[in-house]
Design a protein around this motif. Structure first.
Motif, short mmCIF file in Angstrom:
data_model
loop_
_atom_site.label_atom_id
_atom_site.label_comp_id
_atom_site.label_asym_id
_atom_site.label_seq_id
_atom_site.Cartn_x
_atom_site.Cartn_y
_atom_site.Cartn_z
N LEU A 44 0.83 -1.21 0.00
CA LEU A 44 0.00 0.00 0.00
C LEU A 44 0.86 1.26 0.00
CD1 LEU A 44 -2.93 -0.87 2.42
CD2 LEU A 44 -3.09 -0.27 0.01
N SER A 45 1.95 1.25 0.74
CA SER A 45 2.82 2.42 0.76
C SER A 45 3.52 2.59 -0.59
CB SER A 45 3.84 2.34 1.89
OG SER A 45 4.77 1.31 1.66
N TYR A 46 3.87 1.49 -1.26
CA TYR A 46 4.43 1.59 -2.62
C TYR A 46 3.42 2.21 -3.58
CZ TYR A 46 8.33 -1.49 -1.33
OH TYR A 46 9.43 -2.05 -0.76
N ALA A 47 2.16 1.79 -3.46
CA ALA A 47 1.12 2.34 -4.34
C ALA A 47 0.94 3.83 -4.11
CB ALA A 47 -0.19 1.58 -4.11
N VAL A 48 0.94 4.25 -2.85
CA VAL A 48 0.79 5.68 -2.55
C VAL A 48 1.99 6.47 -3.06
CG1 VAL A 48 0.69 7.34 -0.65
CG2 VAL A 48 -0.75 5.32 -0.61
N ASN A 49 3.19 5.92 -2.87
CA ASN A 49 4.39 6.60 -3.37
C ASN A 49 4.36 6.76 -4.89
OD1 ASN A 49 5.38 6.80 -0.79
ND2 ASN A 49 6.78 5.07 -1.00
N LEU A 50 3.97 5.71 -5.58
CA LEU A 50 3.87 5.78 -7.04
C LEU A 50 2.81 6.77 -7.47
CD1 LEU A 50 5.01 4.62 -9.64
CD2 LEU A 50 3.32 2.80 -9.49
N PHE A 51 1.69 6.78 -6.76
CA PHE A 51 0.62 7.73 -7.08
C PHE A 51 1.09 9.18 -6.88
CE2 PHE A 51 -3.02 10.28 -5.62
CZ PHE A 51 -3.78 10.24 -6.77
N LEU A 52 1.76 9.44 -5.76
CA LEU A 52 2.27 10.79 -5.52
C LEU A 52 3.30 11.20 -6.57
CD1 LEU A 52 2.73 10.83 -1.65
CD2 LEU A 52 1.03 12.07 -2.98
N PHE A 53 4.15 10.26 -6.95
CA PHE A 53 5.18 10.57 -7.93
C PHE A 53 4.59 10.87 -9.30
CE2 PHE A 53 9.03 9.52 -10.43
CZ PHE A 53 9.89 10.41 -9.81
N VAL A 54 3.54 10.14 -9.68
CA VAL A 54 2.92 10.32 -10.99
C VAL A 54 2.11 11.61 -11.05
CG1 VAL A 54 1.20 9.30 -12.55
CG2 VAL A 54 2.97 7.89 -11.57
N THR A 55 1.55 12.05 -9.93
CA THR A 55 0.73 13.25 -9.94
C THR A 55 1.53 14.51 -10.27
OG1 THR A 55 1.01 13.55 -7.56
CG2 THR A 55 -0.96 12.37 -8.31
N GLY A 56 2.85 14.43 -10.24
CA GLY A 56 3.68 15.60 -10.50
C GLY A 56 3.88 15.91 -11.97
N ARG A 57 3.28 15.14 -12.86
CA ARG A 57 3.47 15.35 -14.31
C ARG A 57 4.95 15.54 -14.61
NH1 ARG A 57 0.06 20.17 -15.25
NH2 ARG A 57 0.10 20.32 -13.00
N LEU A 58 5.68 14.44 -14.51
CA LEU A 58 7.13 14.49 -14.65
C LEU A 58 7.53 14.98 -16.03
CD1 LEU A 58 7.95 11.11 -12.93
CD2 LEU A 58 7.98 13.39 -11.95
N THR A 59 8.53 15.82 -16.05
CA THR A 59 9.06 16.36 -17.28
C THR A 59 10.54 16.05 -17.37
OG1 THR A 59 9.49 18.47 -16.20
CG2 THR A 59 7.39 18.24 -17.36
N VAL A 60 11.06 15.98 -18.58
CA VAL A 60 12.47 15.65 -18.79
C VAL A 60 13.21 16.89 -19.26
CG1 VAL A 60 14.06 14.19 -20.10
CG2 VAL A 60 11.86 13.28 -19.39
N GLY A 61 14.34 17.19 -18.64
CA GLY A 61 15.20 18.26 -19.10
C GLY A 61 14.79 19.66 -18.66
N LEU A 62 13.82 19.79 -17.79
CA LEU A 62 13.40 21.10 -17.33
C LEU A 62 13.93 21.35 -15.92
CD1 LEU A 62 9.70 21.24 -18.57
CD2 LEU A 62 11.71 22.29 -19.59
N PRO A 63 14.28 22.58 -15.61
CA PRO A 63 14.82 22.86 -14.27
C PRO A 63 13.73 22.84 -13.21
CG PRO A 63 14.59 24.89 -15.51
CD PRO A 63 14.28 23.76 -16.47
N PRO A 64 14.10 22.56 -11.94
CA PRO A 64 13.11 22.54 -10.88
C PRO A 64 12.75 23.93 -10.36
CG PRO A 64 15.21 21.91 -10.02
CD PRO A 64 15.39 22.07 -11.49
N VAL A 65 13.41 24.95 -10.84
CA VAL A 65 13.18 26.32 -10.39
C VAL A 65 12.75 27.15 -11.59
CG1 VAL A 65 14.23 28.32 -9.29
CG2 VAL A 65 14.94 26.04 -8.61
N ILE A 66 11.80 28.05 -11.39
CA ILE A 66 11.32 28.90 -12.47
C ILE A 66 12.41 29.92 -12.83
CG2 ILE A 66 9.57 30.60 -13.13
CD1 ILE A 66 7.69 29.26 -11.14
N SER A 67 12.68 30.02 -14.11
CA SER A 67 13.63 31.03 -14.59
C SER A 67 13.13 31.61 -15.90
CB SER A 67 15.03 30.43 -14.76
OG SER A 67 15.03 29.50 -15.81
N ASP A 68 13.70 32.74 -16.30
CA ASP A 68 13.28 33.39 -17.54
C ASP A 68 13.76 32.64 -18.78
OD1 ASP A 68 12.05 35.36 -16.07
OD2 ASP A 68 13.81 36.68 -16.09
N GLN A 69 14.87 31.93 -18.69
CA GLN A 69 15.43 31.24 -19.84
C GLN A 69 14.75 29.91 -20.14
OE1 GLN A 69 17.38 32.26 -17.22
NE2 GLN A 69 18.20 34.14 -18.15
N ALA A 70 14.15 29.28 -19.14
CA ALA A 70 13.55 27.96 -19.32
C ALA A 70 12.13 28.09 -19.86
CB ALA A 70 13.52 27.21 -18.00
#
Length: 125
Positions: free
Chosen positions: A35-61
């Motif tokens: 159950l904890s694995y399922a919750v962890n996977l659910f939380l991880f998927v809800t973040g709409r994972l993106t590739v190559g984007l920075p975790p902080v907002i910037s003007d260049q990204a």
């Protein structure tokens, strides 16, 4: 891909609930872990994972990755580890005290009384 992740989360949740409702302590521990694995996977998927984007907002990204799901999953991992360690120690203590690993504490040969206080043979206990 979303359907596959949803199916995996559903299978983990269903397996975890099934095992958590078992009468022995070890399947209960495994069920809570699933159950904890399922919750962890659910939380991880809800973040709409993106590739190559920075975790902080910037003007260049062009966009940014949301760091909140990763932080929630890390917190959930630590909590589930502590919960699993507690449940294991609790089940070991119950096994030592009661002499059985049944969740309700009854031995394997014990018959549960019905609502009138009688066992299977009708005798009063």
């Amino acid at each position: 891909m979303e359907a596959l992740i949803a199916l995996i989360i559903g299978v983990l949740t269903a397996s975890g609930v099934y095992l958590a409702l078992r009468a022995r302590t070890f399947p209960v521990v495994i069920g809570l872990t699933l159950l904890s694995y399922a919750v962890n996977l659910f939380l991880f998927v809800t973040g709409r994972l993106t590739v190559g984007l920075p975790p902080v907002i910037s003007d260049q990204a062009a966009g940014y990755a949301d760091p909140l799901p990763q932080a929630l999953v890390l917190t959930a991992i630590v909590i589930s580890f502590g919960m699993t360690a507690f449940i294991i120690m609790l089940s070991l203590k119950a096994r030592a005290e009661l002499g059985t690993d049944q969740v309700d504490g009854r031995l394997d040969g014990d018959v549960a009384p019905d609502e009138h206080g009688a066992g299977r043979g009708g005798e009063r206990g």
